[in-house]
Scaffold this active site. Structure first.
Site, mmCIF file in Angstrom:
data_model
loop_
_atom_site.group_PDB
_atom_site.id
_atom_site.type_symbol
_atom_site.label_atom_id
_atom_site.label_comp_id
_atom_site.label_asym_id
_atom_site.label_seq_id
_atom_site.Cartn_x
_atom_site.Cartn_y
_atom_site.Cartn_z
ATOM 1 N N SER A 97 0.811 -1.218 0.000
ATOM 2 C CA SER A 97 0.000 0.000 0.000
ATOM 3 C C SER A 97 0.846 1.271 0.000
ATOM 4 C CB SER A 97 -0.927 0.012 1.223
ATOM 5 O OG SER A 97 -1.663 1.217 1.268
ATOM 6 N N LYS B 232 -14.070 -4.272 1.296
ATOM 7 C CA LYS B 232 -14.977 -3.145 1.084
ATOM 8 C C LYS B 232 -16.439 -3.533 1.290
ATOM 9 C CE LYS B 232 -11.822 -0.713 -2.015
ATOM 10 N NZ LYS B 232 -11.621 -0.062 -3.319
ATOM 11 N N ASP C 294 -24.603 8.752 0.766
ATOM 12 C CA ASP C 294 -25.313 8.378 -0.460
ATOM 13 C C ASP C 294 -24.376 7.681 -1.444
ATOM 14 O OD1 ASP C 294 -27.668 9.423 0.498
ATOM 15 O OD2 ASP C 294 -27.466 11.347 -0.539
ATOM 16 N N ASN D 289 -15.002 2.264 1.199
ATOM 17 C CA ASN D 289 -13.539 2.261 1.250
ATOM 18 C C ASN D 289 -12.993 3.227 2.295
ATOM 19 O OD1 ASN D 289 -13.907 4.782 -0.013
ATOM 20 N ND2 ASN D 289 -12.035 4.558 -1.209
ATOM 21 N N ALA E 40 -16.865 -6.173 -13.824
ATOM 22 C CA ALA E 40 -18.175 -5.970 -13.193
ATOM 23 C C ALA E 40 -18.106 -6.237 -11.697
ATOM 24 C CB ALA E 40 -19.218 -6.873 -13.854
ATOM 25 N N ALA F 203 -14.931 -2.774 -7.783
ATOM 26 C CA ALA F 203 -14.230 -1.571 -8.232
ATOM 27 C C ALA F 203 -15.047 -0.827 -9.278
ATOM 28 C CB ALA F 203 -12.861 -1.940 -8.796
ATOM 29 N N ASN G 155 -17.839 -7.758 -19.447
ATOM 30 C CA ASN G 155 -17.240 -8.654 -18.461
ATOM 31 C C ASN G 155 -17.189 -10.066 -19.035
ATOM 32 O OD1 ASN G 155 -16.292 -9.024 -15.662
ATOM 33 N ND2 ASN G 155 -18.110 -10.298 -15.431
ATOM 34 N N ARG G 156 -16.204 -10.850 -18.599
ATOM 35 C CA ARG G 156 -16.122 -12.238 -19.079
ATOM 36 C C ARG G 156 -17.440 -12.963 -18.832
ATOM 37 N NH1 ARG G 156 -10.962 -13.913 -20.480
ATOM 38 N NH2 ARG G 156 -9.244 -12.620 -19.697
#
Length: 273
Positions: free
Chosen positions: A14, A65, A77, A86, A128, A131, A151-152
């Site tokens: 990080s 998260k 909101d 996060n 999807a 994130a 997305n796959r």
């Protein structure tokens, strides 16, 4: 001295402690910030322990998260819309306020730092997961002509599009749904680029003046950004600016002052050979 931390698993990579140390020095805030590793089954216990030790707030990273969203006593909101948290703020009564600053961080980096136009443009977002969910509402608020999620697993992208359909022209599908599309802005919200692989994308996916943004970042260009350069992207950017901008949003929530992000991005940006 007020104490803050970023909690994750893993967490050693990080950059958040350095970012917040730079923010604190810039704004004259008396605070400490550290990285804390939490066991996969121990996020809530870790937060409770740190609150008991007097910590005033937390950043939350992968994979916690969703748990932070459930743990928060109250939600902004933005957090409610994202379905993920996060940032946690310990309020004066000891309760936890959950916020999501990821989408604001992305939009600020795109629009303010990079000068990318979103209004009236065609956007494609890859992925999807959490994130991507966190950035859809802020992107749609800028008024794109279209936003397509690919997305796959197409069903996940389609469900995500349905979840945000009230906010703007959003659609979803599998990777084959990209055939025939052209993006002014192509955003990678998957972690595939970190593994030196890119989802199979049409060679003509980018508009003539289209650019690519990778929400991931590293000390060298990701596989996705190398794909972008090879396919004539007018501009490319990784997620370092997003990381710093979302951190500034968290810092402002905790301390009531917004730091300048430009100097911090410059300090953290590795010099490319």
């Amino acid at each position: 001295m007020d104490k803050y931390a970023v909690i994750g698993h893993p967490i050693g990579h990080s950059k958040s402690p350095r970012i917040h140390a730079l923010f604190a020095g810039q704004t004259g805030q008396d605070m400490a910030y550290e990285a804390v590793f939490a066991p996969l089954d121990g996020f809530a216990d870790t937060v409770r322990r740190l609150v008991a030790e007097g910590y005033r707030g937390f950043n939350v990273t992968v994979p916690f998260k969703g748990e932070a969203f459930k743990l928060a006593d109250a939600l902004t909101d933005r957090a409610r819309c994202a379905g993920a948290v996060n940032t946690l703020k310990v309020q004066d009564d000891g309760t936890l306020l959950g916020e999501n600053t990821d989408g604001a961080g992305l939009v600020t980096d795109l629009v303010n730092n990079l000068g990318v136009a979103i209004a009236g443009r065609d956007l494609v977002v890859l992925g999807a997961g959490g994130a991507v969910r966190g950035v859809l509402a802020p992107l749609l608020a800028l008024g794109p002509a279209s936003l397509h999620i690919a997305n796959r697993t197409g069903a996940r992208a389609e469900q995500l599009a349905r979840d945000f359909a009230d906010l703007g022209p959003v659609t979803g599908g599998d990777l084959d749904s990209l055939m025939g599309r052209q993006a002014h802005v192509l955003i990678n919200g998957t972690s595939a680029g970190l593994d030196d692989e890119v989802p199979p994308l049409p060679d003509d996916l980018l508009h003539a003046d289209g650019g690519c943004y990778d929400m991931m970042y590293g000390d060298r260009p990701t596989a996705f950004l190398r794909w972008a350069a090879a396919h004539g992207a007018a501009w490319t950017a990784d997620g370092l600016g997003m990381l710093v901008e979302q951190a500034a949003e968290s810092f402002a929530l905790w301390r009531g002052v917004r730091p300048q992000t430009g100097p911090v991005i410059q300090i953290l940006r590795p010099v490319q050979p």
